[in-house]
Design a protein around this motif. Structure first.
Motif, PDB file in Angstrom:
ATOM      1  N   ASP A 105       0.783  -1.355   0.059  1.00  0.00           N
ATOM      2  CA  ASP A 105      -0.066   0.040   0.042  1.00  0.00           C
ATOM      3  C   ASP A 105       0.898   1.158   0.073  1.00  0.00           C
ATOM      4  O   ASP A 105       0.645   2.375  -0.827  1.00  0.00           O
ATOM      5  N   ASN A 132      -7.923 -11.614  -5.235  1.00  0.00           N
ATOM      6  CA  ASN A 132      -8.907 -10.742  -5.331  1.00  0.00           C
ATOM      7  C   ASN A 132      -8.884 -10.518  -7.065  1.00  0.00           C
ATOM      8  O   ASN A 132      -7.956  -9.927  -7.634  1.00  0.00           O
ATOM      9  N   GLY A 134     -10.557   1.295  -7.761  1.00  0.00           N
ATOM     10  CA  GLY A 134     -10.308   0.461  -6.241  1.00  0.00           C
ATOM     11  C   GLY A 134     -11.058   1.178  -5.350  1.00  0.00           C
ATOM     12  O   GLY A 134     -11.895   0.649  -4.418  1.00  0.00           O
ATOM     13  N   SER A 172     -14.895  -0.252  -5.894  1.00  0.00           N
ATOM     14  CA  SER A 172     -14.740  -1.479  -5.529  1.00  0.00           C
ATOM     15  C   SER A 172     -14.702  -1.698  -3.953  1.00  0.00           C
ATOM     16  O   SER A 172     -15.624  -2.338  -3.201  1.00  0.00           O
ATOM     17  N   THR A 173     -14.045  -0.636  -3.294  1.00  0.00           N
ATOM     18  CA  THR A 173     -14.056  -0.644  -1.738  1.00  0.00           C
ATOM     19  C   THR A 173     -15.444  -0.386  -1.281  1.00  0.00           C
ATOM     20  O   THR A 173     -15.927  -0.806  -0.253  1.00  0.00           O
ATOM     21  N   ARG A 206     -17.828  -3.090  -1.688  1.00  0.00           N
ATOM     22  CA  ARG A 206     -17.400  -4.180  -0.773  1.00  0.00           C
ATOM     23  C   ARG A 206     -17.982  -3.962   0.531  1.00  0.00           C
ATOM     24  O   ARG A 206     -18.471  -4.570   1.352  1.00  0.00           O
ATOM     25  N   THR A 207     -17.699  -2.599   0.942  1.00  0.00           N
ATOM     26  CA  THR A 207     -18.114  -1.959   2.331  1.00  0.00           C
ATOM     27  C   THR A 207     -19.707  -2.139   2.526  1.00  0.00           C
ATOM     28  O   THR A 207     -20.157  -2.582   3.656  1.00  0.00           O
TER      29      THR A 207
END
Length: 189
Positions: free
Chosen positions: A51, A143, A175, A178-179, A182-183
């Motif tokens: 990261d 992923n 990203g 996607s986050t 997903r959250t």
């Protein structure tokens, strides 16, 4: 985490050493930082290093300096960031100052030219190692989006010469989406 003087010294000397003896640019030093701070000292985790590398690459400036700032800050706060900046920029500053004084002599020296050609092969091997190890880490996460993005970015960059800024912006947007997705999905469970 309370950090001691010896750890500050270790942080500074590690980046100073890596910066002094690393040839080939930011990706080479980042791989050596990963080895030092993740594998040897265990100050940060592998995923966190990935990261930090992504952030360092996305930010303006040298990836080596950006990565050292992030690692130094993560390990020891502002003082750590300042120490790692100093440790990272001091060797190139001194070496390039000396080289600039004697540039014409270095330019015409066949031994220096041959040594630089030899170092190019070594640098290529180290960069290849970084690609394999970091790419392997992405694949291990299982992923699907990350794996597809990794392949698509390679193709876009190498075969279609897509601007790297555009690639970074698209990957950041994907990203983020996607986050968020997903959250929200996890909250619904």
């Amino acid at each position: 985490m309370k950090i001691k003087f010896t750890e500050y010294r270790k942080l500074f000397l590690s980046t100073l050493y890596l910066s002094t003896f690393t040839f080939g640019g930011g990706y080479v030093i980042v791989s050596l930082m990963r080895k030092k701070f993740v594998n040897d000292y265990h100050w940060i985790e592998e995923k966190e290093m990935m990261d930090l590398t992504a952030i360092a690459q996305s930010a303006p400036g040298s990836i080596a300096v950006n990565a050292s700032i992030l690692i130094g800050y993560r390990v020891a706060g502002i003082r750590g960031a300042l120490l790692t900046i100093l440790g990272t920029i001091l060797p190139p500053l001194v070496i390039l100052s000396i080289i600039s004084l004697f540039y014409l002599a270095f330019e015409r020296n066949s031994f220096v030219s041959a040594a630089l050609k030899g170092m190019q092969a070594g640098v290529s091997a180290v960069i290849f190692d970084v690609v394999i190890s970091m790419g392997g880490s992405v694949i291990k996460e299982k992923n699907l989006l990350s794996v597809i993005l990794m392949g698509a970015v390679f193709v876009a960059s190498c075969f279609f010469s897509v601007n790297i800024i555009l690639i970074i912006l698209i990957c950041a947007a994907l990203g983020a989406v996607s986050t968020i997705y997903r959250t929200r999905k996890e909250r619904q469970k």
